[in-house]
Design a protein around this motif. Structure first.
Motif, PDB file in Angstrom:
ATOM      1  N   GLU A 226       8.807   8.761   6.970  1.00  0.00           N
ATOM      2  CA  GLU A 226       9.778   9.750   7.447  1.00  0.00           C
ATOM      3  C   GLU A 226       9.358  10.298   8.816  1.00  0.00           C
ATOM      4  O   GLU A 226       8.313  10.913   9.004  1.00  0.00           O
ATOM      5  CB  GLU A 226       9.830  10.799   6.363  1.00  0.00           C
ATOM      6  N   PRO A 227      10.334  10.112  10.005  1.00  0.00           N
ATOM      7  CA  PRO A 227       9.918  10.592  11.017  1.00  0.00           C
ATOM      8  C   PRO A 227       9.531  11.901  11.118  1.00  0.00           C
ATOM      9  O   PRO A 227       8.636  12.494  11.933  1.00  0.00           O
ATOM     10  CB  PRO A 227      11.081  10.230  12.023  1.00  0.00           C
ATOM     11  N   ILE A 228      10.039  13.048  10.421  1.00  0.00           N
ATOM     12  CA  ILE A 228      10.112  14.322  10.313  1.00  0.00           C
ATOM     13  C   ILE A 228       8.754  14.671  10.172  1.00  0.00           C
ATOM     14  O   ILE A 228       7.873  15.449  10.756  1.00  0.00           O
ATOM     15  CB  ILE A 228      10.825  15.303  10.119  1.00  0.00           C
ATOM     16  N   THR A 229       8.088  14.164   9.185  1.00  0.00           N
ATOM     17  CA  THR A 229       6.808  14.676   8.393  1.00  0.00           C
ATOM     18  C   THR A 229       5.806  13.776   8.618  1.00  0.00           C
ATOM     19  O   THR A 229       4.743  14.197   8.326  1.00  0.00           O
ATOM     20  CB  THR A 229       7.113  14.799   6.821  1.00  0.00           C
ATOM     21  N   GLY A 230       6.195  12.564   8.895  1.00  0.00           N
ATOM     22  CA  GLY A 230       5.018  11.420   9.114  1.00  0.00           C
ATOM     23  C   GLY A 230       4.537  11.039   7.619  1.00  0.00           C
ATOM     24  O   GLY A 230       3.608  10.133   7.566  1.00  0.00           O
ATOM     25  N   GLY A 231       5.186  11.384   6.551  1.00  0.00           N
ATOM     26  CA  GLY A 231       4.759  11.152   5.475  1.00  0.00           C
ATOM     27  C   GLY A 231       5.630   9.785   4.691  1.00  0.00           C
ATOM     28  O   GLY A 231       6.665   9.461   5.260  1.00  0.00           O
ATOM     29  N   ASP A 232       5.291   9.487   3.573  1.00  0.00           N
ATOM     30  CA  ASP A 232       5.652   8.475   3.141  1.00  0.00           C
ATOM     31  C   ASP A 232       6.791   8.491   1.553  1.00  0.00           C
ATOM     32  O   ASP A 232       6.164   9.471   0.656  1.00  0.00           O
ATOM     33  CB  ASP A 232       4.832   7.358   2.413  1.00  0.00           C
ATOM     34  N   PRO A 233       8.060   8.679   1.931  1.00  0.00           N
ATOM     35  CA  PRO A 233       8.948   9.083   0.750  1.00  0.00           C
ATOM     36  C   PRO A 233       8.701   8.642  -0.648  1.00  0.00           C
ATOM     37  O   PRO A 233       8.632   9.221  -1.403  1.00  0.00           O
ATOM     38  CB  PRO A 233      10.278   8.845   1.286  1.00  0.00           C
ATOM     39  N   ARG A 234       8.323   7.233  -0.703  1.00  0.00           N
ATOM     40  CA  ARG A 234       7.965   6.552  -1.880  1.00  0.00           C
ATOM     41  C   ARG A 234       6.747   7.345  -2.554  1.00  0.00           C
ATOM     42  O   ARG A 234       6.733   7.413  -3.754  1.00  0.00           O
ATOM     43  CB  ARG A 234       7.926   4.819  -1.686  1.00  0.00           C
ATOM     44  N   ALA A 235       5.756   7.561  -1.763  1.00  0.00           N
ATOM     45  CA  ALA A 235       4.427   8.000  -2.430  1.00  0.00           C
ATOM     46  C   ALA A 235       4.807   9.596  -2.934  1.00  0.00           C
ATOM     47  O   ALA A 235       4.487   9.945  -3.712  1.00  0.00           O
ATOM     48  CB  ALA A 235       3.420   8.097  -1.316  1.00  0.00           C
ATOM     49  N   GLY A 236       5.779  10.151  -1.995  1.00  0.00           N
ATOM     50  CA  GLY A 236       6.166  11.487  -2.299  1.00  0.00           C
ATOM     51  C   GLY A 236       6.959  11.756  -3.671  1.00  0.00           C
ATOM     52  O   GLY A 236       6.594  12.512  -4.512  1.00  0.00           O
ATOM     53  N   ARG A 237       7.587  10.654  -3.926  1.00  0.00           N
ATOM     54  CA  ARG A 237       8.323  10.733  -5.335  1.00  0.00           C
ATOM     55  C   ARG A 237       7.231  10.664  -6.537  1.00  0.00           C
ATOM     56  O   ARG A 237       7.429  11.386  -7.138  1.00  0.00           O
ATOM     57  CB  ARG A 237       9.518   9.527  -5.179  1.00  0.00           C
ATOM     58  N   ALA A 238       6.569   9.657  -6.128  1.00  0.00           N
ATOM     59  CA  ALA A 238       5.337   9.583  -7.360  1.00  0.00           C
ATOM     60  C   ALA A 238       4.720  10.810  -7.569  1.00  0.00           C
ATOM     61  O   ALA A 238       4.256  11.308  -8.770  1.00  0.00           O
ATOM     62  CB  ALA A 238       4.706   8.337  -6.815  1.00  0.00           C
TER      63      ALA A 238
ATOM     64  N   ALA B 145       8.394  14.463   2.777  1.00  0.00           N
ATOM     65  CA  ALA B 145       9.373  13.278   3.061  1.00  0.00           C
ATOM     66  C   ALA B 145      10.045  12.964   2.064  1.00  0.00           C
ATOM     67  O   ALA B 145      11.269  12.644   2.536  1.00  0.00           O
ATOM     68  CB  ALA B 145       8.326  12.229   3.393  1.00  0.00           C
ATOM     69  N   TYR B 146       9.686  12.886   0.727  1.00  0.00           N
ATOM     70  CA  TYR B 146      10.684  12.636  -0.388  1.00  0.00           C
ATOM     71  C   TYR B 146      11.898  13.641  -0.383  1.00  0.00           C
ATOM     72  O   TYR B 146      12.913  13.214  -0.669  1.00  0.00           O
ATOM     73  CB  TYR B 146      10.084  12.436  -1.609  1.00  0.00           C
ATOM     74  N   LEU B 147      11.522  14.815  -0.354  1.00  0.00           N
ATOM     75  CA  LEU B 147      12.451  15.873  -0.370  1.00  0.00           C
ATOM     76  C   LEU B 147      13.437  15.679   0.549  1.00  0.00           C
ATOM     77  O   LEU B 147      14.780  15.934   0.398  1.00  0.00           O
ATOM     78  CB  LEU B 147      11.673  17.220  -0.530  1.00  0.00           C
TER      79      LEU B 147
END
Length: 121
Positions: free
Chosen positions: A26-38, A116-118
């Motif tokens: 996710e461009p704003i956080t640099g995080g992975d939304p799929r991993a964030g959901r888990a 990123a997920y949120l």
């Protein structure tokens, strides 16, 4: 022979389309939304929050976490930006002493993924 080649090509394309591709950061956080959901599920965030896309995440102990991007403040005290959301996820009691939100031992990378997920919802 061309019929057989066409069938093989179609099968290869179908398999490629079904393969699991890595989640795009996710461009704003640099995080992975799929991993964030888990991670949101693993850390038990659903026991207090309503979170879109997380099974059984319909609790009303804490605020709902849908449309978090549109909120002006985090925890009512931090101006909403990515760094503050990550700070809140990692160390809520440093931000608001006595808050009901527990310190869960979330790492910086995990908090980025969770944010990123949120933000993707």
């Amino acid at each position: 022979m061309t019929g057989r080649l066409s069938i093989m090509l179609m099968c290869a394309l179908a398999l490629a389309a079904c393969s699991k591709t890595p989640s795009t950061p996710e461009p704003i956080t640099g995080g992975d939304p799929r991993a964030g959901r888990a991670l949101l599920a693993r850390y038990g965030c659903a026991s207090c929050h309503k979170i879109k896309g997380i099974a059984h995440a319909d609790s009303q102990v804490g605020p709902p976490l849908d449309a978090i991007r549109s909120r002006g403040y985090i925890a009512g005290v931090l101006p909403h930006d990515t760094d503050n959301l990550i700070k809140w996820i990692r160390h809520p009691r440093q931000v608001v002493p006595g808050t009901a939100m527990p310190e869960l031992g979330v790492s910086e990378a995990e908090a980025r993924d969770m944010a990123a997920y949120l933000y993707s919802q």
